[in-house]
Design a protein around this motif. Structure first.
Motif, PDB file in Angstrom:
ATOM      1  N   VAL A  99       0.804  -1.076   0.024  1.00 38.15           N
ATOM      2  CA  VAL A  99      -0.162   0.117  -0.216  1.00 38.15           C
ATOM      3  C   VAL A  99       1.038   1.425  -0.087  1.00 38.15           C
ATOM      4  N   TRP A 100       0.700   2.241  -0.643  1.00 36.58           N
ATOM      5  CA  TRP A 100       1.335   3.429  -0.926  1.00 36.58           C
ATOM      6  C   TRP A 100       0.747   4.540  -1.047  1.00 36.58           C
ATOM      7  N   ASP A 101       1.033   5.651  -0.664  1.00 37.51           N
ATOM      8  CA  ASP A 101       0.388   7.095  -0.862  1.00 37.51           C
ATOM      9  C   ASP A 101       1.193   7.682  -2.018  1.00 37.51           C
ATOM     10  N   GLY A 181       2.502   7.773   4.781  1.00 35.29           N
ATOM     11  CA  GLY A 181       2.460   9.025   4.085  1.00 35.29           C
ATOM     12  C   GLY A 181       1.208   9.793   4.592  1.00 35.29           C
ATOM     13  N   ASN A 182       0.323  10.084   3.867  1.00 35.36           N
ATOM     14  CA  ASN A 182      -1.111  10.761   4.283  1.00 35.36           C
ATOM     15  C   ASN A 182      -2.182   9.960   4.461  1.00 35.36           C
ATOM     16  N   LEU A 183      -1.993   8.635   4.345  1.00 36.04           N
ATOM     17  CA  LEU A 183      -2.895   7.316   4.773  1.00 36.04           C
ATOM     18  C   LEU A 183      -2.902   7.214   6.077  1.00 36.04           C
ATOM     19  N   SER A 184      -4.178   7.047   6.628  1.00 40.40           N
ATOM     20  CA  SER A 184      -4.264   6.522   8.079  1.00 40.40           C
ATOM     21  C   SER A 184      -4.575   5.204   8.002  1.00 40.40           C
ATOM     22  N   VAL A 185      -3.863   4.327   9.257  1.00 34.77           N
ATOM     23  CA  VAL A 185      -4.137   2.860   9.303  1.00 34.77           C
ATOM     24  C   VAL A 185      -4.611   2.769  10.717  1.00 34.77           C
ATOM     25  N   ASN A 186      -5.463   1.868  10.813  1.00 33.04           N
ATOM     26  CA  ASN A 186      -6.049   1.468  12.588  1.00 33.04           C
ATOM     27  C   ASN A 186      -5.784   0.033  12.377  1.00 33.04           C
ATOM     28  N   SER A 187      -5.064  -0.641  13.499  1.00 31.44           N
ATOM     29  CA  SER A 187      -5.217  -1.977  13.657  1.00 31.44           C
ATOM     30  C   SER A 187      -6.227  -2.424  14.677  1.00 31.44           C
ATOM     31  N   ARG A 188      -6.898  -3.669  14.394  1.00 29.23           N
ATOM     32  CA  ARG A 188      -7.794  -4.222  15.100  1.00 29.23           C
ATOM     33  C   ARG A 188      -7.315  -5.513  15.354  1.00 29.23           C
ATOM     34  N   LEU A 189      -7.744  -6.203  16.593  1.00 25.70           N
ATOM     35  CA  LEU A 189      -7.425  -7.359  17.129  1.00 25.70           C
ATOM     36  C   LEU A 189      -8.362  -8.274  16.626  1.00 25.70           C
ATOM     37  N   THR A 190      -8.404  -9.078  15.410  1.00 23.51           N
ATOM     38  CA  THR A 190      -9.440 -10.139  14.798  1.00 23.51           C
ATOM     39  C   THR A 190      -8.617 -11.600  15.071  1.00 23.51           C
ATOM     40  N   TRP A 191      -8.975 -11.719  16.292  1.00 25.51           N
ATOM     41  CA  TRP A 191      -8.124 -13.077  16.625  1.00 25.51           C
ATOM     42  C   TRP A 191      -9.196 -14.217  16.636  1.00 25.51           C
ATOM     43  N   GLY A 192      -8.657 -15.537  16.644  1.00 25.55           N
ATOM     44  CA  GLY A 192      -9.531 -16.587  16.667  1.00 25.55           C
ATOM     45  C   GLY A 192      -8.992 -17.559  15.739  1.00 25.55           C
ATOM     46  N   HIS A 193      -8.456 -16.980  14.541  1.00 18.82           N
ATOM     47  CA  HIS A 193      -7.829 -18.064  13.601  1.00 18.82           C
ATOM     48  C   HIS A 193      -6.376 -18.043  14.040  1.00 18.82           C
ATOM     49  N   SER A 194      -5.626 -17.072  14.814  1.00 19.28           N
ATOM     50  CA  SER A 194      -4.542 -16.853  15.414  1.00 19.28           C
ATOM     51  C   SER A 194      -4.548 -16.103  16.591  1.00 19.28           C
ATOM     52  N   LYS A 195      -3.685 -16.121  17.335  1.00 20.44           N
ATOM     53  CA  LYS A 195      -3.675 -15.496  18.887  1.00 20.44           C
ATOM     54  C   LYS A 195      -3.682 -14.052  18.637  1.00 20.44           C
TER      55      LYS A 195
END
Ligand SMILES: [Fe+2]
Length: 274
Positions: A99-101, A181-195
């Motif tokens: 992914v790139w800006d 760059g100017n893109l924003s990213v948020n991480s979310r814990l979608t666990w169950g397949h892995s810890k």
């Protein structure tokens, strides 16, 4: 064309294993013979069998029948600044993403796949500055080429969930925000397949993009290896609440969208108008 990862028999098998329902249990609950269920698990598409067992597995029967007939494929995704790499790992294929800006050429890789050479080529041919690698989870197929990708960009940093530490990566918490760059990213814990499975939601491209790893596939999901029920729950909470036009970038199989998954993914019957 990248083939769909799971069909009817894979989906029913995952739902049975996840809920610890045996063929015999399912036969007793549904009134369908064990031999008919065993045939379905071999890929036989019989509408009566599917319709009878689906409610006992909390699966949607119409989309299961469509999956058995292999008559659905997601719309092609074309988003500038998003590239998918589908590489061969043993007898299967695995995806990684770049992914790139476009305004300042800052780039981030998500997973490495089996072979990161094409990703490296895109970085060079577009004159991008690859800052970091974010891992969705640490199953071997997704991080198989980490050494090469790291050594190709000596100042690159690697990040992984604090719940799945590996020695090559710095740890991030669930909910960690960062930018490309100017893109924003948020991480979310979608666990169950892995810890420590993380979904990365990117905003700022022409469509929102969710890099989901093996949390969700087009028309299916990764096996609930750690916890099937938590895999379903965290997907509902952190992925299916995204806007319908959000692009889904899974670890296996083709890209899709939230709207298409609501209609076509048998694991989520609550979105169907049957
Ligand atoms: Fe995985």
């Amino acid at each position: 064309m990248i083939s769909i990862e799971d069909f009817l028999e894979d989906i029913v098998g995952k739902a049975m294993r996840g809920q610890r329902i045996s063929v015999q249990d399912l036969a007793t609950k549904s009134g369908i013979s064990s031999s008919s269920i065993a045939e379905l698990l071999e890929g036989r598409v019989d509408e009566e069998t599917i319709t009878s067992i689906a409610p006992h597995l909390n699966l949607d029967s119409k989309s299961l029948i469509i999956s058995g007939r292999k008559s659905w494929y997601p719309e092609p995704v074309n988003v500038q600044g998003l590239e998918m790499y589908n590489t061969k790992w043993s007898d299967m294929y695995v995806n990684s993403y770049l992914v790139w800006d476009r305004s300042n050429r800052t780039a981030v890789a998500f997973d490495t796949g089996a072979d990161s050479q094409q990703l490296i080529d895109t970085v060079h041919s577009n004159n991008l500055n690859l800052e970091s690698i974010y891992l969705t989870h640490t199953h071997t197929d997704h991080i198989a080429d980490l050494a090469r990708l790291k050594s190709s960009f000596p100042s690159i940093r690697v990040y992984v969930s604090e719940k799945e530490p590996i020695k090559e990566a710095e740890l991030i918490e669930d909910g960690h925000n960062f930018s490309i760059g100017n893109l924003s990213v948020n991480s979310r814990l979608t666990w169950g397949h892995s810890k420590g499975g993380l979904t990365y939601v990117i905003n700022g491209l022409e469509r929102p993009v969710a890099i989901v790893g093996d949390a969700l596939f087009a028309g299916s999901m990764g096996g609930g290896v750690v916890s099937y029920m938590d895999a379903l729950k965290t997907n509902r909470k952190y992925i299916f609440t995204l806007p319908d036009h959000t692009v889904i970038c899974p670890g296996h199989g083709p890209m899709s969208s939230i709207g298409e998954e609501k209609k076509n993914n048998p694991f989520y019957p609550e979105f169907k108008n049957n």
